[in-house]
Design a protein around this motif. Sequence first.
Motif: not given
Length: 293
Positions: A72-88, A97-106
């Motif tokens: 898994s991967q995420c935009n680290d401007e908004y989220w912290i990727r955890k060891e289990n693959g989740g996004f904090l 803003k963080a939720v909308r970013d998933i749809f804008i910078n997918g």
Amino acid sequence: MIKFTDPNEKVNWDSLTERERAIFDQKEHLATKFTYPSWKSLQFELRARVAIMDAAMALNNSAAGFATFKQSQCNDEYWIRKENGGFLLKKDVLPSKAVRDIFINGNQYGFECATAIIIILYKAALEILGDEVFDKMFKELFLYSWNFDSDLKLITVNGKQEAFSGDVMYFKNPDVDPKMPEWQGENVVKMEQSMFFGHGISVLSKEQIIERLNRLRKPGSTVSAYLVDQVTYPDFSYWEKMADTGQQDTGAPPSVTATAPFPPLLVQPVPLLSPAAGTVIGRIGGRTMVYAR
């Protein structure tokens, strides 16, 4: 059929969009009786169901990829990727803003189908509640499989239950190839015209999804994938109270009920009071399970 607790309540047909009318018609022409406290509450549910489908299509049209938890991967401007693959969610970031970013910078994101469903539901809640209420209610988001904030308030009904557009359902692949465990099933959003959205497979019919999952079975398997007799949806009355008051509803009685003459079935938002005979109710965190016999 649709009923209101106040017999003087009237249906304002002209206020519905074509898509909302389609869901209304489906409920209206069933033997199951759906009782709402007001026209406003029914219209809110219809709007929310359309918002869920819109969020599913927005994710489908984004560049967000399918990935296992390990990849898994995420935009680290908004989220912290955890060891289990989740996004904090980062502490200094607005949830909206963080939720909308998933749809804008997918193209900066990759996750599996269960996480995708929760993202879709958050996006729908955001559009229905608005930024201010959403940011107040969902401050500590953690995106990982079926983990979700208790204020998302999901209800899962197992058994003989009608499914409507905007419901979440699951295709199970019991004989999946052990080399591809990520395809042991597919979480989907029920769309219009008997279609389903699943992250990683796009929008397909029931038959197409089963055919695709069957290609991913153990060699020589004859056990087909199938659509599980289960639906999950938000407690729309809870969402409505959040939208109206901007705060949690901690103890109001259920405001929407669905009852069927046969087999016995009672479906209500939490808290669930006086369950009908033939139902088994369980609650896990913010998710309520209703088993209809």
